[in-house]
Scaffold this motif. Structure first.
Motif, PDB file in Angstrom:
ATOM      1  N   LEU A 172     -25.267 -17.854  31.312  1.00  0.00           N
ATOM      2  CA  LEU A 172     -25.763 -17.281  32.565  1.00  0.00           C
ATOM      3  C   LEU A 172     -24.624 -17.049  33.546  1.00  0.00           C
ATOM      4  O   LEU A 172     -23.642 -17.794  33.592  1.00  0.00           O
ATOM      5  CB  LEU A 172     -26.817 -18.194  33.178  1.00  0.00           C
ATOM      6  CG  LEU A 172     -28.202 -18.090  32.536  1.00  0.00           C
ATOM      7  CD1 LEU A 172     -29.045 -19.304  32.861  1.00  0.00           C
ATOM      8  CD2 LEU A 172     -28.893 -16.814  32.982  1.00  0.00           C
ATOM      9  N   LYS A 173     -24.783 -15.988  34.328  1.00  0.00           N
ATOM     10  CA  LYS A 173     -23.799 -15.592  35.323  1.00  0.00           C
ATOM     11  C   LYS A 173     -24.454 -15.556  36.708  1.00  0.00           C
ATOM     12  O   LYS A 173     -25.680 -15.367  36.805  1.00  0.00           O
ATOM     13  CB  LYS A 173     -23.264 -14.202  34.993  1.00  0.00           C
ATOM     14  CG  LYS A 173     -22.697 -14.043  33.600  1.00  0.00           C
ATOM     15  CD  LYS A 173     -22.306 -12.604  33.338  1.00  0.00           C
ATOM     16  CE  LYS A 173     -21.775 -12.418  31.922  1.00  0.00           C
ATOM     17  NZ  LYS A 173     -21.385 -11.016  31.663  1.00  0.00           N
ATOM     18  N   PRO A 174     -23.677 -15.681  37.747  1.00  0.00           N
ATOM     19  CA  PRO A 174     -24.269 -15.594  39.104  1.00  0.00           C
ATOM     20  C   PRO A 174     -25.056 -14.310  39.330  1.00  0.00           C
ATOM     21  O   PRO A 174     -26.067 -14.321  40.035  1.00  0.00           O
ATOM     22  CB  PRO A 174     -23.036 -15.675  40.010  1.00  0.00           C
ATOM     23  CG  PRO A 174     -22.064 -16.500  39.228  1.00  0.00           C
ATOM     24  CD  PRO A 174     -22.263 -16.076  37.787  1.00  0.00           C
ATOM     25  N   GLU A 175     -24.623 -13.221  38.709  1.00  0.00           N
ATOM     26  CA  GLU A 175     -25.339 -11.955  38.892  1.00  0.00           C
ATOM     27  C   GLU A 175     -26.688 -11.919  38.186  1.00  0.00           C
ATOM     28  O   GLU A 175     -27.462 -10.974  38.364  1.00  0.00           O
ATOM     29  CB  GLU A 175     -24.483 -10.767  38.433  1.00  0.00           C
ATOM     30  CG  GLU A 175     -23.878 -10.920  37.068  1.00  0.00           C
ATOM     31  CD  GLU A 175     -22.449 -11.446  37.103  1.00  0.00           C
ATOM     32  OE1 GLU A 175     -22.165 -12.394  37.885  1.00  0.00           O
ATOM     33  OE2 GLU A 175     -21.616 -10.921  36.332  1.00  0.00           O
TER      34      GLU A 175
ATOM     35  N   GLN B 143     -25.673 -23.826  36.677  1.00  0.00           N
ATOM     36  CA  GLN B 143     -24.290 -23.453  36.909  1.00  0.00           C
ATOM     37  C   GLN B 143     -23.905 -22.246  36.052  1.00  0.00           C
ATOM     38  O   GLN B 143     -24.542 -21.966  35.022  1.00  0.00           O
ATOM     39  CB  GLN B 143     -23.371 -24.617  36.559  1.00  0.00           C
ATOM     40  CG  GLN B 143     -23.615 -25.888  37.340  1.00  0.00           C
ATOM     41  CD  GLN B 143     -23.057 -25.800  38.743  1.00  0.00           C
ATOM     42  OE1 GLN B 143     -22.068 -25.105  38.983  1.00  0.00           O
ATOM     43  NE2 GLN B 143     -23.688 -26.504  39.675  1.00  0.00           N
ATOM     44  N   ASP B 144     -22.885 -21.564  36.492  1.00  0.00           N
ATOM     45  CA  ASP B 144     -22.304 -20.456  35.724  1.00  0.00           C
ATOM     46  C   ASP B 144     -22.016 -20.925  34.300  1.00  0.00           C
ATOM     47  O   ASP B 144     -21.354 -21.958  34.103  1.00  0.00           O
ATOM     48  CB  ASP B 144     -21.029 -20.005  36.427  1.00  0.00           C
ATOM     49  CG  ASP B 144     -20.455 -18.725  35.869  1.00  0.00           C
ATOM     50  OD1 ASP B 144     -19.466 -18.230  36.446  1.00  0.00           O
ATOM     51  OD2 ASP B 144     -20.977 -18.209  34.862  1.00  0.00           O
ATOM     52  N   GLY B 145     -22.520 -20.182  33.286  1.00  0.00           N
ATOM     53  CA  GLY B 145     -22.307 -20.530  31.897  1.00  0.00           C
ATOM     54  C   GLY B 145     -23.405 -21.371  31.262  1.00  0.00           C
ATOM     55  O   GLY B 145     -23.418 -21.554  30.035  1.00  0.00           O
ATOM     56  N   ASP B 146     -24.319 -21.875  32.070  1.00  0.00           N
ATOM     57  CA  ASP B 146     -25.422 -22.695  31.553  1.00  0.00           C
ATOM     58  C   ASP B 146     -26.494 -21.839  30.883  1.00  0.00           C
ATOM     59  O   ASP B 146     -26.418 -20.601  30.885  1.00  0.00           O
ATOM     60  CB  ASP B 146     -26.056 -23.503  32.688  1.00  0.00           C
ATOM     61  CG  ASP B 146     -25.227 -24.701  33.082  1.00  0.00           C
ATOM     62  OD1 ASP B 146     -25.555 -25.338  34.106  1.00  0.00           O
ATOM     63  OD2 ASP B 146     -24.234 -25.006  32.372  1.00  0.00           O
TER      64      ASP B 146
ATOM     65  N   THR C 187     -31.598 -19.193  39.653  1.00  0.00           N
ATOM     66  CA  THR C 187     -30.420 -19.158  40.516  1.00  0.00           C
ATOM     67  C   THR C 187     -29.241 -19.719  39.746  1.00  0.00           C
ATOM     68  O   THR C 187     -29.311 -20.837  39.240  1.00  0.00           O
ATOM     69  CB  THR C 187     -30.645 -19.963  41.801  1.00  0.00           C
ATOM     70  OG1 THR C 187     -31.798 -19.465  42.489  1.00  0.00           O
ATOM     71  CG2 THR C 187     -29.431 -19.857  42.716  1.00  0.00           C
ATOM     72  N   VAL C 188     -28.185 -18.930  39.649  1.00  0.00           N
ATOM     73  CA  VAL C 188     -26.982 -19.335  38.931  1.00  0.00           C
ATOM     74  C   VAL C 188     -25.850 -19.442  39.944  1.00  0.00           C
ATOM     75  O   VAL C 188     -25.466 -18.446  40.565  1.00  0.00           O
ATOM     76  CB  VAL C 188     -26.624 -18.329  37.830  1.00  0.00           C
ATOM     77  CG1 VAL C 188     -25.432 -18.846  37.021  1.00  0.00           C
ATOM     78  CG2 VAL C 188     -27.818 -18.073  36.917  1.00  0.00           C
TER      79      VAL C 188
END
Length: 122
Positions: free
Chosen positions: A85-88, A12-15, A119-120
């Protein structure tokens, strides 16, 4: 020299994730090691690199402060700790090694691992 990257996954975003790169054959300690990533439709991009001894590191601007590269020459391992971590950041991540002095360009690297998918999700 053969390289095996592992540790990717869906987060997930931020993990956080920690990627590993295991080397076999050759004299690993004589190579600088870099991590690159490649998203669909894009060129392979530099992420981070570490010197032969581990004493010097270099990061792309978009990961500096979030990612940390390190190595253990006795174990022939290199790690990429990825925080916030970010989606990008979604891409296939590759480790590679070089004996050349310029670390930022993919063409400077001599041996590549097979890649691990990160994959985020948002």
């Amino acid at each position: 020299v053969q390289l095996q990257a592992s540790g990717g996954g869906l987060v997930q975003d931020g993990d956080s994730l920690r990627l590993s790169c295991a080397a076999s054959g050759g004299d690993f300690s004589t190579y600088a090691v870099g991590w690159f990533h490649q998203a669909p439709g894009r060129e392979r991009e530099f992420v981070a690199a570490v010197s032969k001894s581990g004493g010097s590191t270099y990061y792309a601007d978009y990961v500096r402060g979030r990612f940390t590269i390190s190595r253990d020459n006795a174990k022939k391992m290199v790690y990429l700790q990825m925080d916030s971590l970010k989606p990008e950041d979604t891409a296939v991540y590759y480790c590679a090694i070089t004996r050349r002095s310029y670390w930022l360009g993919a063409k400077e690297y001599e041996y590549w691992g097979q890649g691990t998918q990160v994959t985020v999700s948002s």
